[in-house]
Design a protein around this motif. Sequence first.
Motif, PDB file in Angstrom:
ATOM      1  N   ALA A   2       0.847  -1.198   0.000  1.00  0.00           N
ATOM      2  CA  ALA A   2       0.000   0.000   0.000  1.00  0.00           C
ATOM      3  C   ALA A   2       0.879   1.243   0.000  1.00  0.00           C
ATOM      4  O   ALA A   2       2.009   1.221   0.503  1.00  0.00           O
ATOM      5  CB  ALA A   2      -0.894  -0.004   1.228  1.00  0.00           C
ATOM      6  N   ILE A   3       0.354   2.306  -0.545  1.00  0.00           N
ATOM      7  CA  ILE A   3       1.105   3.552  -0.603  1.00  0.00           C
ATOM      8  C   ILE A   3       1.403   4.075   0.802  1.00  0.00           C
ATOM      9  O   ILE A   3       2.417   4.711   1.036  1.00  0.00           O
ATOM     10  CB  ILE A   3       0.373   4.581  -1.497  1.00  0.00           C
ATOM     11  N   SER A   8       3.112   8.688   4.842  1.00  0.00           N
ATOM     12  CA  SER A   8       2.182   8.770   5.971  1.00  0.00           C
ATOM     13  C   SER A   8       0.790   9.183   5.505  1.00  0.00           C
ATOM     14  O   SER A   8       0.639  10.047   4.639  1.00  0.00           O
ATOM     15  CB  SER A   8       2.714   9.732   7.035  1.00  0.00           C
ATOM     16  N   ALA A   9      -0.214   8.560   6.108  1.00  0.00           N
ATOM     17  CA  ALA A   9      -1.607   8.863   5.762  1.00  0.00           C
ATOM     18  C   ALA A   9      -1.911  10.336   6.016  1.00  0.00           C
ATOM     19  O   ALA A   9      -2.648  10.973   5.256  1.00  0.00           O
ATOM     20  CB  ALA A   9      -2.547   7.971   6.562  1.00  0.00           C
ATOM     21  N   LYS A  10      -1.339  10.902   7.064  1.00  0.00           N
ATOM     22  CA  LYS A  10      -1.554  12.311   7.402  1.00  0.00           C
ATOM     23  C   LYS A  10      -0.987  13.213   6.297  1.00  0.00           C
ATOM     24  O   LYS A  10      -1.626  14.183   5.883  1.00  0.00           O
ATOM     25  CB  LYS A  10      -0.897  12.611   8.752  1.00  0.00           C
ATOM     26  N   ASP A  11       0.219  12.904   5.820  1.00  0.00           N
ATOM     27  CA  ASP A  11       0.828  13.692   4.741  1.00  0.00           C
ATOM     28  C   ASP A  11       0.026  13.569   3.449  1.00  0.00           C
ATOM     29  O   ASP A  11      -0.148  14.546   2.717  1.00  0.00           O
ATOM     30  CB  ASP A  11       2.277  13.252   4.491  1.00  0.00           C
ATOM     31  N   SER A  29       4.829  20.716  -5.573  1.00  0.00           N
ATOM     32  CA  SER A  29       4.368  20.920  -4.194  1.00  0.00           C
ATOM     33  C   SER A  29       3.694  19.653  -3.665  1.00  0.00           C
ATOM     34  O   SER A  29       3.830  19.327  -2.482  1.00  0.00           O
ATOM     35  CB  SER A  29       3.456  22.145  -4.081  1.00  0.00           C
ATOM     36  N   PHE A  30       3.007  18.910  -4.532  1.00  0.00           N
ATOM     37  CA  PHE A  30       2.378  17.658  -4.086  1.00  0.00           C
ATOM     38  C   PHE A  30       3.438  16.664  -3.611  1.00  0.00           C
ATOM     39  O   PHE A  30       3.324  16.098  -2.529  1.00  0.00           O
ATOM     40  CB  PHE A  30       1.531  17.044  -5.206  1.00  0.00           C
ATOM     41  N   PHE A  31       4.486  16.448  -4.418  1.00  0.00           N
ATOM     42  CA  PHE A  31       5.550  15.500  -4.042  1.00  0.00           C
ATOM     43  C   PHE A  31       6.210  15.922  -2.734  1.00  0.00           C
ATOM     44  O   PHE A  31       6.547  15.087  -1.899  1.00  0.00           O
ATOM     45  CB  PHE A  31       6.606  15.388  -5.140  1.00  0.00           C
ATOM     46  N   SER A  32       6.386  17.217  -2.543  1.00  0.00           N
ATOM     47  CA  SER A  32       6.987  17.727  -1.315  1.00  0.00           C
ATOM     48  C   SER A  32       6.051  17.512  -0.124  1.00  0.00           C
ATOM     49  O   SER A  32       6.458  16.980   0.915  1.00  0.00           O
ATOM     50  CB  SER A  32       7.316  19.207  -1.496  1.00  0.00           C
ATOM     51  N   MET A  33       4.787  17.899  -0.263  1.00  0.00           N
ATOM     52  CA  MET A  33       3.820  17.779   0.841  1.00  0.00           C
ATOM     53  C   MET A  33       3.573  16.336   1.251  1.00  0.00           C
ATOM     54  O   MET A  33       3.414  16.029   2.431  1.00  0.00           O
ATOM     55  CB  MET A  33       2.484  18.421   0.460  1.00  0.00           C
ATOM     56  N   VAL A  34       3.540  15.454   0.265  1.00  0.00           N
ATOM     57  CA  VAL A  34       3.252  14.049   0.555  1.00  0.00           C
ATOM     58  C   VAL A  34       4.503  13.336   1.111  1.00  0.00           C
ATOM     59  O   VAL A  34       4.419  12.227   1.609  1.00  0.00           O
ATOM     60  CB  VAL A  34       2.652  13.363  -0.691  1.00  0.00           C
ATOM     61  N   GLY A  35       5.654  13.999   1.025  1.00  0.00           N
ATOM     62  CA  GLY A  35       6.890  13.444   1.562  1.00  0.00           C
ATOM     63  C   GLY A  35       7.664  12.584   0.586  1.00  0.00           C
ATOM     64  O   GLY A  35       8.677  11.990   0.935  1.00  0.00           O
ATOM     65  N   LEU A  36       7.211  12.517  -0.654  1.00  0.00           N
ATOM     66  CA  LEU A  36       7.865  11.644  -1.633  1.00  0.00           C
ATOM     67  C   LEU A  36       9.241  12.166  -2.045  1.00  0.00           C
ATOM     68  O   LEU A  36      10.160  11.384  -2.247  1.00  0.00           O
ATOM     69  CB  LEU A  36       6.964  11.488  -2.864  1.00  0.00           C
ATOM     70  N   SER A  37       9.398  13.485  -2.122  1.00  0.00           N
ATOM     71  CA  SER A  37      10.671  14.034  -2.585  1.00  0.00           C
ATOM     72  C   SER A  37      11.823  13.779  -1.610  1.00  0.00           C
ATOM     73  O   SER A  37      12.982  13.905  -1.981  1.00  0.00           O
ATOM     74  CB  SER A  37      10.546  15.514  -2.918  1.00  0.00           C
ATOM     75  N   GLN A  65      -3.984  10.601 -15.177  1.00  0.00           N
ATOM     76  CA  GLN A  65      -5.259  11.256 -14.895  1.00  0.00           C
ATOM     77  C   GLN A  65      -5.820  10.764 -13.557  1.00  0.00           C
ATOM     78  O   GLN A  65      -6.444  11.512 -12.814  1.00  0.00           O
ATOM     79  CB  GLN A  65      -6.245  10.997 -16.028  1.00  0.00           C
ATOM     80  N   LEU A  66      -5.557   9.513 -13.217  1.00  0.00           N
ATOM     81  CA  LEU A  66      -6.036   8.908 -11.969  1.00  0.00           C
ATOM     82  C   LEU A  66      -4.997   8.995 -10.848  1.00  0.00           C
ATOM     83  O   LEU A  66      -5.144   8.342  -9.805  1.00  0.00           O
ATOM     84  CB  LEU A  66      -6.411   7.440 -12.218  1.00  0.00           C
ATOM     85  N   PHE A  67      -3.944   9.789 -11.069  1.00  0.00           N
ATOM     86  CA  PHE A  67      -2.823   9.898 -10.135  1.00  0.00           C
ATOM     87  C   PHE A  67      -3.266  10.103  -8.691  1.00  0.00           C
ATOM     88  O   PHE A  67      -2.847   9.374  -7.796  1.00  0.00           O
ATOM     89  CB  PHE A  67      -1.906  11.051 -10.575  1.00  0.00           C
ATOM     90  N   LEU A  68      -4.120  11.093  -8.439  1.00  0.00           N
ATOM     91  CA  LEU A  68      -4.539  11.401  -7.064  1.00  0.00           C
ATOM     92  C   LEU A  68      -5.339  10.260  -6.450  1.00  0.00           C
ATOM     93  O   LEU A  68      -5.239   9.999  -5.250  1.00  0.00           O
ATOM     94  CB  LEU A  68      -5.346  12.706  -7.013  1.00  0.00           C
ATOM     95  N   LYS A  69      -6.100   9.537  -7.273  1.00  0.00           N
ATOM     96  CA  LYS A  69      -6.892   8.408  -6.785  1.00  0.00           C
ATOM     97  C   LYS A  69      -6.006   7.259  -6.299  1.00  0.00           C
ATOM     98  O   LYS A  69      -6.443   6.429  -5.505  1.00  0.00           O
ATOM     99  CB  LYS A  69      -7.862   7.925  -7.852  1.00  0.00           C
ATOM    100  N   SER A  70      -4.757   7.220  -6.748  1.00  0.00           N
ATOM    101  CA  SER A  70      -3.824   6.201  -6.260  1.00  0.00           C
ATOM    102  C   SER A  70      -3.469   6.441  -4.799  1.00  0.00           C
ATOM    103  O   SER A  70      -3.053   5.530  -4.099  1.00  0.00           O
ATOM    104  CB  SER A  70      -2.544   6.213  -7.096  1.00  0.00           C
ATOM    105  N   PHE A  71      -3.633   7.684  -4.364  1.00  0.00           N
ATOM    106  CA  PHE A  71      -3.338   8.040  -2.979  1.00  0.00           C
ATOM    107  C   PHE A  71      -4.573   7.908  -2.089  1.00  0.00           C
ATOM    108  O   PHE A  71      -4.456   7.626  -0.914  1.00  0.00           O
ATOM    109  CB  PHE A  71      -2.780   9.472  -2.906  1.00  0.00           C
ATOM    110  N   SER A  72      -5.761   8.140  -2.660  1.00  0.00           N
ATOM    111  CA  SER A  72      -7.020   7.994  -1.918  1.00  0.00           C
ATOM    112  C   SER A  72      -8.159   7.836  -2.918  1.00  0.00           C
ATOM    113  O   SER A  72      -8.270   8.610  -3.870  1.00  0.00           O
ATOM    114  CB  SER A  72      -7.273   9.234  -1.057  1.00  0.00           C
ATOM    115  N   SER A  73      -9.003   6.848  -2.678  1.00  0.00           N
ATOM    116  CA  SER A  73     -10.115   6.603  -3.608  1.00  0.00           C
ATOM    117  C   SER A  73     -11.102   7.766  -3.637  1.00  0.00           C
ATOM    118  O   SER A  73     -11.851   7.925  -4.589  1.00  0.00           O
ATOM    119  CB  SER A  73     -10.837   5.310  -3.246  1.00  0.00           C
TER     120      SER A  73
END
Length: 109
Positions: A2-3, A8-11, A29-37, A65-73
């Motif tokens: 799982a991702i 982190s789920a919070k990030d 900014s998404f990669f930074s906020m989610v902690g991936l970078s 196109q479904l990128f964000l859905k990979s993080f949350s349905s």
Amino acid sequence: MAITDILSAKDIESALSSCQADDSFNYKSFFSMVGLSSKTPDQIKKVFGILDQDKSGFIEEEELQLFLKSFSSNARVLTSAETKAFLAAGDTDGDGKIGVEEFQSLVKA
């Protein structure tokens, strides 16, 4: 895997809430906020494997196109403009898709 094994789920929740409105998604900014970078190349490769839903070794436009859905349905689908801009930023060899090395470079940009 799982991702949330990597991020982190919070990030994830925080990053997703920052781009709820159409045309508000910014991959840097998404990669930074989610902690991936700040993750290791191996961890980034694992996230790539989750995003590559058809396991082709590439993230194609439909998967982007479904990128964000990979993080949350519950997340929204990227707009056409966001998807095309994201693809253009990541597709450095011009083949119309993003490979794992291109994705790692995009995350670290």
